[in-house]
Design an enzyme around this catalytic site. Structure first.
Site, PDB file in Angstrom:
ATOM      1  N   PRO A  10       0.802  -1.232   0.000  1.00 57.62           N
ATOM      2  CG  PRO A  10      -0.070  -1.054   2.153  1.00 57.62           C
ATOM      3  CD  PRO A  10       0.572  -2.036   1.216  1.00 57.62           C
ATOM      4  CG  ASN A  11      -0.137   4.370   1.417  1.00 53.68           C
ATOM      5  OD1 ASN A  11      -1.102   4.967   0.938  1.00 53.68           O
ATOM      6  ND2 ASN A  11      -0.167   3.809   2.613  1.00 53.68           N
ATOM      7  NE  ARG A  18       4.083   6.639   1.588  1.00 60.40           N
ATOM      8  CZ  ARG A  18       4.410   5.425   1.966  1.00 60.40           C
ATOM      9  NH1 ARG A  18       4.892   4.578   1.079  1.00 60.40           N
ATOM     10  NH2 ARG A  18       4.259   5.029   3.201  1.00 60.40           N
ATOM     11  CE1 TYR A  23       9.205   4.854   2.747  1.00 60.95           C
ATOM     12  CE2 TYR A  23       7.649   6.680   2.809  1.00 60.95           C
ATOM     13  CZ  TYR A  23       8.158   5.517   3.362  1.00 60.95           C
ATOM     14  OH  TYR A  23       7.625   5.012   4.523  1.00 60.95           O
ATOM     15  CG  ASN A  74       8.333  -2.232   0.082  1.00 65.11           C
ATOM     16  OD1 ASN A  74       7.931  -2.360   1.244  1.00 65.11           O
ATOM     17  ND2 ASN A  74       8.842  -1.091  -0.360  1.00 65.11           N
ATOM     18  CB  ALA A  77       1.710   0.238   6.168  1.00 70.69           C
ATOM     19  CG  HIS A  80       5.596  -2.211  10.059  1.00 75.30           C
ATOM     20  ND1 HIS A  80       6.916  -2.595  10.061  1.00 75.30           N
ATOM     21  CD2 HIS A  80       5.508  -1.205   9.136  1.00 75.30           C
ATOM     22  CE1 HIS A  80       7.598  -1.830   9.201  1.00 75.30           C
ATOM     23  NE2 HIS A  80       6.756  -0.995   8.624  1.00 75.30           N
ATOM     24  CD  GLU A  98      10.108  -7.798   5.022  1.00 78.77           C
ATOM     25  OE1 GLU A  98       9.586  -8.893   5.334  1.00 78.77           O
ATOM     26  OE2 GLU A  98      10.269  -6.868   5.824  1.00 78.77           O
ATOM     27  CG  HIS A 100      11.363  -2.560   4.037  1.00 71.81           C
ATOM     28  ND1 HIS A 100       9.989  -2.484   4.049  1.00 71.81           N
ATOM     29  CD2 HIS A 100      11.694  -3.729   4.634  1.00 71.81           C
ATOM     30  CE1 HIS A 100       9.515  -3.571   4.643  1.00 71.81           C
ATOM     31  NE2 HIS A 100      10.521  -4.340   4.996  1.00 71.81           N
ATOM     32  CG  LEU A 101      11.462   2.227  -1.443  1.00 70.63           C
ATOM     33  CD1 LEU A 101      10.067   2.834  -1.472  1.00 70.63           C
ATOM     34  CD2 LEU A 101      12.206   2.587  -2.699  1.00 70.63           C
ATOM     35  CB  SER A 102      12.932   3.984   4.571  1.00 66.09           C
ATOM     36  OG  SER A 102      11.913   3.151   5.091  1.00 66.09           O
ATOM     37  NE  ARG A 107      10.826   5.671   8.183  1.00 60.74           N
ATOM     38  CZ  ARG A 107       9.783   5.525   7.348  1.00 60.74           C
ATOM     39  NH1 ARG A 107       9.798   4.547   6.454  1.00 60.74           N
ATOM     40  NH2 ARG A 107       8.766   6.350   7.401  1.00 60.74           N
TER      41      ARG A 107
HETATM   42  C1  DQA Z   1       8.435   0.877   3.545  1.00 63.24           C
HETATM   43  C2  DQA Z   1       8.589   1.104   5.051  1.00 63.24           C
HETATM   44  C3  DQA Z   1       7.258   0.935   5.763  1.00 63.24           C
HETATM   45  O1  DQA Z   1       7.410   1.149   7.158  1.00 63.24           O
HETATM   46  C4  DQA Z   1       6.251   1.939   5.238  1.00 63.24           C
HETATM   47  O2  DQA Z   1       4.990   1.730   5.836  1.00 63.24           O
HETATM   48  C5  DQA Z   1       6.144   1.950   3.763  1.00 63.24           C
HETATM   49  C6  DQA Z   1       7.346   1.761   2.946  1.00 63.24           C
HETATM   50  C7  DQA Z   1       9.738   1.162   2.770  1.00 63.24           C
HETATM   51  O3  DQA Z   1       9.816   0.747   1.628  1.00 63.24           O
HETATM   52  O4  DQA Z   1      10.635   1.831   3.298  1.00 63.24           O
HETATM   53  O5  DQA Z   1       5.090   2.226   3.203  1.00 63.24           O
HETATM   54  O6  DQA Z   1       8.108  -0.486   3.332  1.00 63.24           O
END
Ligand code: DQA
Length: 158
Positions: A10-11, A18, A23, A74, A77, A80, A98, A100-102, A107
């Site tokens: 999502p997102n 965003r 990101y 990825n 959210a 978690h 798995e 993640h960008l960040s 965080r």
């Molecule tokens: C994310 C990190 C997640 O905590 C966050 O909710 C995202 C993006 C990342 O790619 O860094 O939407 O997965």
């Protein structure tokens, strides 16, 4: 030809506009272009799928069983929160990386827990769009030949 499924949660459709300071500035379309270019260079088929809906991601993972050779996910959210995605990954038994960008460990506390990470072969976090390429590279390494997986402990190859 081997096939790798890349799943965006999502997102991630909002990338490029965003929270760019976290990101980066690339859109999802631009990231997908890099993913496809990498797949072409290495010689595997890649399918890319994004959804904002937990159930749709679960269904996509279920459908991947026996059809794709590896997954890069990825879960955004849902990383978690989603026991459903974790269970789908466990049931699919597809080698999964798995990404993640960040760097989720730099965080908020709630981001430091990943429900899906224990099902993955490994996790790549913190390299922006390049996390996907690193994840694909790892997935490709694992499925492209037994010889190459000798560097992994047997317990964690799949
Ligand atoms: C994310 C990190 C997640 O905590 C966050 O909710 C995202 C993006 C990342 O790619 O860094 O939407 O997965």
């Amino acid at each position: 030809m081997k096939k790798i499924l890349v799943l965006h949660g999502p997102n991630l459709n909002l990338l490029g506009s965003r929270e760019n300071e976290i990101y980066g500035d690339l859109t999802l379309a631009e990231i997908n272009k890099r993913i496809k270019k990498f797949a072409k260079k290495k010689g595997f088929v890649v399918e890319v799928y994004q959804s904002n809906h937990e159930g749709e991601l679960v269904t996509k993972i279920q459908e991947a069983k026996g059809v794709v050779d590896a997954m890069v996910i990825n879960p955004a959210a849902y990383t978690h929160t989603s026991i459903a995605i974790r269970d789908a990954l466990a049931a699919a038994k597809i080698p999964t990386v798995e990404v993640h960008l960040s760097n989720i460990y730099r965080r908020e506390e709630f981001r430091k827990i990943s429900l899906s990470a224990p099902i993955a072969i490994g996790v790549i976090s913190g390299f922006g769009a390049f996390s996907y390429i690193l994840g694909l590279s790892a997935a490709w390494e694992i499925i492209s030949g037994e010889k190459k997986t000798k560097g992994y402990g047997r317990k964690f190859r799949k």
